[in-house]
Design a protein around this motif. Structure first.
Motif, PDB file in Angstrom:
ATOM      1  N   ALA A  58       1.272   0.532  -4.404  1.00 23.29           N
ATOM      2  CA  ALA A  58       0.021   1.353  -5.035  1.00 23.29           C
ATOM      3  C   ALA A  58      -0.027   2.686  -4.930  1.00 23.29           C
ATOM      4  O   ALA A  58      -0.735   3.572  -5.469  1.00 23.29           O
ATOM      5  CB  ALA A  58      -1.155   0.627  -3.890  1.00 23.29           C
ATOM      6  N   THR A  59       0.728   3.396  -3.840  1.00 25.77           N
ATOM      7  CA  THR A  59       0.869   4.913  -3.834  1.00 25.77           C
ATOM      8  C   THR A  59       2.410   5.555  -3.849  1.00 25.77           C
ATOM      9  O   THR A  59       3.315   4.471  -3.977  1.00 25.77           O
ATOM     10  CB  THR A  59       0.408   5.238  -2.223  1.00 25.77           C
ATOM     11  N   ASN A  60       2.454   6.467  -3.942  1.00 24.83           N
ATOM     12  CA  ASN A  60       3.690   7.400  -4.061  1.00 24.83           C
ATOM     13  C   ASN A  60       3.975   8.384  -2.776  1.00 24.83           C
ATOM     14  O   ASN A  60       3.111   8.834  -2.252  1.00 24.83           O
ATOM     15  CB  ASN A  60       4.206   7.672  -5.201  1.00 24.83           C
ATOM     16  N   ALA A  61       5.132   8.782  -2.661  1.00 26.04           N
ATOM     17  CA  ALA A  61       5.539   9.693  -1.576  1.00 26.04           C
ATOM     18  C   ALA A  61       4.843  11.202  -1.538  1.00 26.04           C
ATOM     19  O   ALA A  61       4.917  11.956  -0.733  1.00 26.04           O
ATOM     20  CB  ALA A  61       7.147   9.936  -1.648  1.00 26.04           C
ATOM     21  N   LEU A  62       4.618  11.423  -2.786  1.00 29.17           N
ATOM     22  CA  LEU A  62       3.884  12.713  -3.104  1.00 29.17           C
ATOM     23  C   LEU A  62       2.260  12.680  -2.925  1.00 29.17           C
ATOM     24  O   LEU A  62       1.762  13.548  -3.481  1.00 29.17           O
ATOM     25  CB  LEU A  62       4.236  13.287  -4.310  1.00 29.17           C
ATOM     26  N   GLN A  63       2.061  11.482  -2.467  1.00 27.26           N
ATOM     27  CA  GLN A  63       0.442  11.341  -2.187  1.00 27.26           C
ATOM     28  C   GLN A  63      -0.106  11.378  -0.807  1.00 27.26           C
ATOM     29  O   GLN A  63       0.648  10.677  -0.150  1.00 27.26           O
ATOM     30  CB  GLN A  63      -0.129  10.083  -3.025  1.00 27.26           C
ATOM     31  N   ASP A  64      -1.000  11.898  -0.344  1.00 27.45           N
ATOM     32  CA  ASP A  64      -1.703  11.472   0.788  1.00 27.45           C
ATOM     33  C   ASP A  64      -2.458  10.120   1.080  1.00 27.45           C
ATOM     34  O   ASP A  64      -3.593  10.072   0.273  1.00 27.45           O
ATOM     35  CB  ASP A  64      -2.775  12.580   1.064  1.00 27.45           C
ATOM     36  N   VAL A  65      -1.893   9.385   1.504  1.00 28.17           N
ATOM     37  CA  VAL A  65      -2.479   8.030   1.418  1.00 28.17           C
ATOM     38  C   VAL A  65      -3.863   7.775   2.264  1.00 28.17           C
ATOM     39  O   VAL A  65      -4.505   6.863   2.136  1.00 28.17           O
ATOM     40  CB  VAL A  65      -1.397   6.993   2.336  1.00 28.17           C
ATOM     41  N   HIS A  66      -4.104   8.722   2.784  1.00 29.37           N
ATOM     42  CA  HIS A  66      -5.633   9.000   3.502  1.00 29.37           C
ATOM     43  C   HIS A  66      -6.480   8.901   2.345  1.00 29.37           C
ATOM     44  O   HIS A  66      -7.702   8.224   2.388  1.00 29.37           O
ATOM     45  CB  HIS A  66      -5.645  10.137   4.344  1.00 29.37           C
ATOM     46  N   CYS A 115       0.157  -3.709   3.987  1.00 23.62           N
ATOM     47  CA  CYS A 115      -0.482  -2.193   4.455  1.00 23.62           C
ATOM     48  C   CYS A 115       0.052  -1.790   5.631  1.00 23.62           C
ATOM     49  O   CYS A 115       0.316  -2.581   6.590  1.00 23.62           O
ATOM     50  CB  CYS A 115      -1.831  -2.376   4.098  1.00 23.62           C
ATOM     51  N   THR A 116      -0.152  -0.389   5.903  1.00 23.53           N
ATOM     52  CA  THR A 116       0.077  -0.229   7.340  1.00 23.53           C
ATOM     53  C   THR A 116      -1.137  -0.663   8.243  1.00 23.53           C
ATOM     54  O   THR A 116      -0.615  -0.811   9.511  1.00 23.53           O
ATOM     55  CB  THR A 116       0.266   1.639   7.327  1.00 23.53           C
ATOM     56  N   GLY A 117      -2.092  -0.283   7.990  1.00 22.06           N
ATOM     57  CA  GLY A 117      -3.297  -0.652   8.713  1.00 22.06           C
ATOM     58  C   GLY A 117      -3.532   0.225   9.497  1.00 22.06           C
ATOM     59  O   GLY A 117      -3.273   1.651   9.394  1.00 22.06           O
ATOM     60  N   CYS A 157       0.657  -1.227   0.001  1.00 21.66           N
ATOM     61  CA  CYS A 157       0.035  -0.023  -0.028  1.00 21.66           C
ATOM     62  C   CYS A 157       0.983   1.114   0.168  1.00 21.66           C
ATOM     63  O   CYS A 157       0.597   2.357  -0.497  1.00 21.66           O
ATOM     64  CB  CYS A 157      -0.813   0.016   1.279  1.00 21.66           C
ATOM     65  N   GLU A 158       1.887   1.263   0.790  1.00 25.53           N
ATOM     66  CA  GLU A 158       2.776   2.332   0.891  1.00 25.53           C
ATOM     67  C   GLU A 158       4.127   2.256   0.391  1.00 25.53           C
ATOM     68  O   GLU A 158       4.517   1.009   0.571  1.00 25.53           O
ATOM     69  CB  GLU A 158       2.738   2.848   2.468  1.00 25.53           C
ATOM     70  N   PRO A 159       4.968   3.194   0.082  1.00 22.23           N
ATOM     71  CA  PRO A 159       6.247   2.956  -0.798  1.00 22.23           C
ATOM     72  C   PRO A 159       7.208   2.478   0.556  1.00 22.23           C
ATOM     73  O   PRO A 159       8.309   1.543   0.152  1.00 22.23           O
ATOM     74  CB  PRO A 159       6.905   4.210  -0.875  1.00 22.23           C
ATOM     75  N   GLU A 160       7.234   2.505   1.774  1.00 24.38           N
ATOM     76  CA  GLU A 160       8.125   2.133   2.740  1.00 24.38           C
ATOM     77  C   GLU A 160       7.988   0.621   2.728  1.00 24.38           C
ATOM     78  O   GLU A 160       8.971  -0.267   3.029  1.00 24.38           O
ATOM     79  CB  GLU A 160       8.001   2.647   4.323  1.00 24.38           C
ATOM     80  N   TRP A 161       6.679   0.008   2.888  1.00 22.18           N
ATOM     81  CA  TRP A 161       6.390  -1.427   2.752  1.00 22.18           C
ATOM     82  C   TRP A 161       6.874  -2.028   1.505  1.00 22.18           C
ATOM     83  O   TRP A 161       7.397  -3.178   1.474  1.00 22.18           O
ATOM     84  CB  TRP A 161       5.089  -1.575   3.305  1.00 22.18           C
ATOM     85  N   GLY A 162       6.710  -1.431   0.408  1.00 20.61           N
ATOM     86  CA  GLY A 162       7.265  -1.998  -0.988  1.00 20.61           C
ATOM     87  C   GLY A 162       8.588  -2.099  -1.004  1.00 20.61           C
ATOM     88  O   GLY A 162       9.192  -3.020  -1.323  1.00 20.61           O
ATOM     89  N   ALA A 163       9.461  -1.173  -0.249  1.00 16.87           N
ATOM     90  CA  ALA A 163      10.925  -1.274  -0.184  1.00 16.87           C
ATOM     91  C   ALA A 163      11.343  -2.207   0.832  1.00 16.87           C
ATOM     92  O   ALA A 163      12.180  -3.048   0.471  1.00 16.87           O
ATOM     93  CB  ALA A 163      11.363   0.330   0.274  1.00 16.87           C
ATOM     94  N   LEU A 164      10.558  -2.387   1.839  1.00 16.78           N
ATOM     95  CA  LEU A 164      10.804  -3.594   2.915  1.00 16.78           C
ATOM     96  C   LEU A 164      10.810  -4.755   2.328  1.00 16.78           C
ATOM     97  O   LEU A 164      11.372  -5.513   2.331  1.00 16.78           O
ATOM     98  CB  LEU A 164      10.007  -3.185   4.223  1.00 16.78           C
TER      99      LEU A 164
END
Length: 301
Positions: free
Chosen positions: A50-58, A78-80, A29-36
Motif C-alpha cells: 500500500a505504501t512506498n519508501a518515500l512516503q511517511d506511513v503515518h 501491517c506493523t500495527g 501496509c509497508e514495503p518491508e512486510w510486502g517483501a517478507l
C-alpha cells in the motif's frame, strides 16, 4: 443429456483446479512486510503493498484504489502499534472485508511479535506523534524481521492450510539465509558500536539497539514535529559539548534539516533506505540491510 453432464463435470473440475491454484491475496501496509510475505509465500501469494519508501506511513491518504485492494485481500499484514492509525481504520470500514478485521486470522500485526522500545510513560498529544504501544519502526533491526517471519509463516500456513508444507519449506530456507546474512552484517558493523549519532526523526531505536549506536540528539523537537531554526541551533550547541559522528534520516524525510546540521557541525548527513525501495540498492530485505550497514560504515570513515 450425457454430453451436458460431462460438460458440467468438466466445468466443476476446472473451477476446482483454478481455485486450488489461486494465489493468496496479501495486502501489506509497508514495503518491508510486502517483501517478507513474498519471501515466505513465493508463487502461492500475490502481494500488494500500500505504501512506498518515500512516503511517511503515518500520513497516507485512504484512496479508493487501496480500498479495492483491501476488499479482495485474504491477509492484511501491517506493523500495527498504531503506525497506520490515520488511514487503515478508514480502509477497513470502507472495504467491508470481515476476513481481515482485528481479531481474525486474516489480520496480522508485526509489532505483536517483537520487543517494543520507547513505550511512553504518559500519553499526551503535546508530546508529538507518540505511540502507546512503543516506537513502531521495528523493521530496522533484522532480529525483528526474523521474529515476524516466524509468526507470518505460521499465519500463512493457517490461512492456506493445503499449502502449509510449502510455507514451512520457504520459511526454513529464508530463516537460514537470514541468519547467515545477519551474522555477516553484525561482523561488518562492529566498528559502529558505541558511535554517537544524531537522528532527524525518532525512527531508529531498533537499529541503534541492534548495532550499539548511541543517539545523542534529535533534530525534531518532538516526534513528527518539523525542527525550528532555534531548535536546530540548540542541537548544534549541544554537539559542541557532545560531538556526534553523523546525522541520519530516513529516505522519506526532507534532507534540509540534516544537511543544515551537516554543514554547520562538519559531520556527514546519511540518508538510510529505512525500508525496501528506499534506495536504488535496497531492492529486497537482504539488500536493504546490505545498503544500510554500508552507508553507515562509509559515513563513519
Amino acid at each position: 443429456m450425457k454430453y451436458i453432464f460431462k460438460a458440467l463435470s468438466l466445468a466443476v473440475l476446472l473451477a476446482t483446479a483454478q481455485s486450488a491454484q489461486a494465489a493468496l491475496n496479501v495486502f501489506a501496509c509497508e514495503p518491508e512486510w510486502g517483501a517478507l510475505a513474498q519471501e515466505l509465500g513465493g508463487d502461492k501469494v500475490t502481494v500488494f503493498t500500500a505504501t512506498n519508501a518515500l512516503q511517511d506511513v503515518h500520513h497516507i491518504e485512504a484512496k479508493p484504489s487501496l480500498v479495492a485492494q483491501l476488499r479482495k485481500a485474504d491477509l492484511l499484514v501491517c506493523t500495527g502499534s498504531e503506525l497506520e492509525i490515520g488511514w487503515l481504520p478508514v480502509l477497513l470500514r470502507q472495504a467491508g472485508n470481515t476476513n481481515v478485521l482485528a481479531g481474525k486470522a486474516g489480520n496480522f500485526e508485526a509489532a505483536h511479535y517483537v520487543r517494543m522500545l520507547e513505550i511512553p510513560s504518559r500519553l499526551d498529544r503535546a508530546d508529538g506523534d507518540v505511540h502507546p504501544g512503543g516506537n513502531p519502526h521495528i523493521q530496522t533491526d533484522p532480529r525483528n524481521i526474523s521474529k515476524v517471519g516466524d509468526a507470518l509463516s505460521q499465519r500463512l500456513a493457517e490461512i492456506d492450510a493445503p499449502n502449509a508444507l510449502f510455507y514451512q519449506a520457504k520459511h526454513k530456507d529464508f530463516a537460514q539465509r537470514w541468519q547467515d546474512a545477519s551474522k555477516r552484517w553484525e561482523a561488518q558493523a562492529a566498528p559502529l558500536k558505541g558511535m554517537a549519532i544524531v537522528v532527524q526523526h525518532k525512527g531508529f531505536p531498533y537499529l541503534e539497539d541492534w548495532l550499539g549506536l548511541r543517539e545523542v540528539a534529535t533534530l525534531e523537537p518532538k516526534p513528527g514535529v518539523e525542527p525550528t531554526s532555534s531548535h536546530l541551533n540548540e542541537v548544534l550547541t549541544q554537539l559542541e559539548r557532545q560531538p556526534a559522528k553523523m546525522v541520519i534520516r530516513a529516505a522519506y524525510n526532507s534532507e534540509r534539516p540534516s544537511q543544515w546540521l551537516s554543514e554547520k557541525a562538519k559531520i556527514p548527513a546519511v540518508a538510510l533506505p529505512f525500508t525496501v525501495g528506499g534506495s536504488d540498492r535496497a531492492k529486497d530485505l537482504f539488500s536493504l540491510f546490505n545498503d544500510t550497514v554500508q552507508r553507515l560504515l562509509d559515513a563513519a570513515k
